[in-house]
Design an enzyme around this catalytic site. Structure first.
Site, PDB file in Angstrom:
ATOM      1  N   LYS A   8       0.910  -1.305   0.034  1.00  0.00           N
ATOM      2  CA  LYS A   8      -0.012  -0.209  -0.173  1.00  0.00           C
ATOM      3  C   LYS A   8       0.895   1.262   0.062  1.00  0.00           C
ATOM      4  O   LYS A   8       1.967   1.206   0.300  1.00  0.00           O
ATOM      5  CB  LYS A   8      -0.935   0.027   1.197  1.00  0.00           C
ATOM      6  CG  LYS A   8      -0.385  -0.199   2.625  1.00  0.00           C
ATOM      7  CD  LYS A   8       0.083   1.465   3.036  1.00  0.00           C
ATOM      8  CE  LYS A   8       0.775   1.284   4.299  1.00  0.00           C
ATOM      9  NZ  LYS A   8       1.804   2.625   4.597  1.00  0.00           N
ATOM     10  N   PRO A  90       9.686  -4.277  -0.373  1.00  0.00           N
ATOM     11  CA  PRO A  90      10.734  -3.598   0.460  1.00  0.00           C
ATOM     12  C   PRO A  90      10.575  -3.774   2.031  1.00  0.00           C
ATOM     13  O   PRO A  90       9.353  -3.206   1.996  1.00  0.00           O
ATOM     14  CB  PRO A  90      11.387  -2.496  -0.275  1.00  0.00           C
ATOM     15  CG  PRO A  90      10.866  -2.596  -1.608  1.00  0.00           C
ATOM     16  CD  PRO A  90       9.714  -3.245  -1.539  1.00  0.00           C
ATOM     17  N   VAL A  91      11.553  -3.996   2.806  1.00  0.00           N
ATOM     18  CA  VAL A  91      11.571  -3.894   4.155  1.00  0.00           C
ATOM     19  C   VAL A  91      11.741  -2.387   4.781  1.00  0.00           C
ATOM     20  O   VAL A  91      12.735  -1.861   4.093  1.00  0.00           O
ATOM     21  CB  VAL A  91      12.023  -5.016   5.084  1.00  0.00           C
ATOM     22  CG1 VAL A  91      12.071  -4.754   6.509  1.00  0.00           C
ATOM     23  CG2 VAL A  91      11.869  -6.390   4.365  1.00  0.00           C
ATOM     24  N   ALA A  93      10.185   0.467   4.472  1.00  0.00           N
ATOM     25  CA  ALA A  93       9.897   1.311   3.226  1.00  0.00           C
ATOM     26  C   ALA A  93       8.535   2.180   3.431  1.00  0.00           C
ATOM     27  O   ALA A  93       8.156   2.776   2.466  1.00  0.00           O
ATOM     28  CB  ALA A  93       9.960   0.407   1.805  1.00  0.00           C
ATOM     29  N   GLY A  94       7.687   1.873   4.339  1.00  0.00           N
ATOM     30  CA  GLY A  94       6.477   2.389   4.493  1.00  0.00           C
ATOM     31  C   GLY A  94       5.235   1.787   3.759  1.00  0.00           C
ATOM     32  O   GLY A  94       4.422   2.625   3.278  1.00  0.00           O
ATOM     33  N   LEU A  95       5.528   0.560   3.067  1.00  0.00           N
ATOM     34  CA  LEU A  95       4.688  -0.041   2.111  1.00  0.00           C
ATOM     35  C   LEU A  95       3.860  -1.016   2.959  1.00  0.00           C
ATOM     36  O   LEU A  95       2.967  -1.656   1.789  1.00  0.00           O
ATOM     37  CB  LEU A  95       5.720  -0.672   1.116  1.00  0.00           C
ATOM     38  CG  LEU A  95       6.365   0.416   0.358  1.00  0.00           C
ATOM     39  CD1 LEU A  95       7.189  -0.295  -0.717  1.00  0.00           C
ATOM     40  CD2 LEU A  95       5.435   1.325  -0.468  1.00  0.00           C
ATOM     41  N   GLY A  96       3.951  -1.473   3.995  1.00  0.00           N
ATOM     42  CA  GLY A  96       3.039  -2.219   4.598  1.00  0.00           C
ATOM     43  C   GLY A  96       3.067  -3.774   4.415  1.00  0.00           C
ATOM     44  O   GLY A  96       2.327  -4.464   4.576  1.00  0.00           O
ATOM     45  N   SER A  99       2.499  -6.127   7.250  1.00  0.00           N
ATOM     46  CA  SER A  99       1.007  -6.348   7.605  1.00  0.00           C
ATOM     47  C   SER A  99       0.356  -7.144   6.464  1.00  0.00           C
ATOM     48  O   SER A  99      -0.762  -7.836   6.736  1.00  0.00           O
ATOM     49  CB  SER A  99       0.576  -4.598   7.859  1.00  0.00           C
ATOM     50  OG  SER A  99       1.178  -4.331   8.768  1.00  0.00           O
ATOM     51  N   ALA A 100       0.606  -6.566   5.140  1.00  0.00           N
ATOM     52  CA  ALA A 100      -0.067  -7.269   4.208  1.00  0.00           C
ATOM     53  C   ALA A 100       0.014  -8.984   4.285  1.00  0.00           C
ATOM     54  O   ALA A 100      -0.801  -9.708   4.044  1.00  0.00           O
ATOM     55  CB  ALA A 100       0.394  -6.891   2.674  1.00  0.00           C
ATOM     56  N   ASP A 132      -1.878  -1.026  10.571  1.00  0.00           N
ATOM     57  CA  ASP A 132      -2.448  -0.927   9.343  1.00  0.00           C
ATOM     58  C   ASP A 132      -2.897  -2.240   8.976  1.00  0.00           C
ATOM     59  O   ASP A 132      -3.065  -2.378   7.695  1.00  0.00           O
ATOM     60  CB  ASP A 132      -1.389  -0.262   8.403  1.00  0.00           C
ATOM     61  CG  ASP A 132      -0.025  -0.836   8.233  1.00  0.00           C
ATOM     62  OD1 ASP A 132       0.073  -1.823   8.994  1.00  0.00           O
ATOM     63  OD2 ASP A 132       0.787  -0.511   7.282  1.00  0.00           O
TER      64      ASP A 132
END
Length: 267
Positions: A8, A90-91, A93-96, A99-100, A132
């Site tokens: 995300k 990527p870890v 990275a603010g992409l969740g 969590s996904a 998130d």
């Protein structure tokens, strides 16, 4: 049985105040993008998690997928599973990505073992695992409040645009980013601003994490500037960083960016 767990991005992020439980209240827009991990579960003699692809820092026993499995197993008599995780998001990275992975694992378990969990029930399990995480159960654009786990649906479709994400070789720790941030309520809610035309987002949408993160990692700020120079209509750091995404009106190549040690994705 496997699932493709997508990332995300945050279309704006305002940290409004600190909560008594140690978390922060925020408002943001979560938007799913086409960058995927692969999560697979198979029957096994004992539960374990095998990692492929991008390395994840820390001990494997702390992996969020194992935590998700344990959480479900507390309430349901399900057999041991081997969890195989092909890590491509990527870890740090603010992409969740983590969590996904956990959210999609919950859905896999629900389907494979016919647990009968509703969407709301799966979201409740996911909320235990991360702020998130619950977003990825329905996986649709939402305006998120609370600590990022309370959702209002949005009619937002960016499929007519081209999106690029740049991940520099920097890992931003979320806790460290929060420690230097000063919460403040915005004059105008992001829920109103997101309805503006995309070409106006540059003026109104912001990410409160950019100021402290850019101060420590100026190379991330430079990426954002370069994306605008390349013609982006909107660019922003996602979450607490370190990735930066950009929205373009047409297909784009980015010769203007210095690409050493950076990873580019079309999302």
């Amino acid at each position: 049985m496997l699932a493709f767990a997508n990332a995300k991005i945050n279309l704006g992020l305002n940290v409004t105040d600190k909560r008594t439980d140690g978390y922060h209240n925020l408002e943001t827009v979560f938007y799913p993008v086409k960058l995927y991990d692969v999560v697979e579960i198979t029957d096994a003699a004992e539960t374990s998690c095998q990692l492929r692809g991008i390395d994840i820092p820390g001990e494997m026993t702390d992996n969020i997928c194992l935590k998700a499995f344990s959480l479900i197993q507390q309430d349901f008599d399900i057999p041991a599973q081997q969890i195989t995780l092909l890590k491509q998001i990527p870890v740090g990275a603010g992409l969740g990505g983590g969590s996904a992975d956990a959210a999609f694992l919950i859905q896999l378990l629900n389907t494979k073992f016919k647990l009968g969990l509703t969407t709301a029930a799966m979201e409740d399990y996911a909320r235990v695992l991360g702020a998130d995480c619950a977003f990825f159960i329905e996986n649709k654009p939402v305006f998120a409040t609370g600590k990022g786990d309370q959702f209002s649906p949005l009619s937002l479709d960016l499929s007519g645009y081209y999106m690029v994400l740049v991940k520099p070789p920097v890992h931003v720790a979320t806790a460290a980013a929060y420690s230097t941030l000063v919460p403040a309520s915005p004059e105008t809610s992001l829920k109103e601003q997101i309805n503006l035309p995309v070409k106006e987002w540059k003026t109104f949408l912001k990410n409160d994490f950019e100021k402290p993160v850019f101060s420590k990692y100026p190379e991330i700020s430079q990426i954002k500037e370069q994306l605008y120079h390349a013609g982006a209509k909107f660019a922003l750091m996602s979450g607490s960083g370190s990735s930066v995404f950009a929205i373009f009106e047409g297909a784009v190549t980015l010769p203007q960016l210095e690409i050493d040690n950076k990873v580019f994705y079309n999302i």
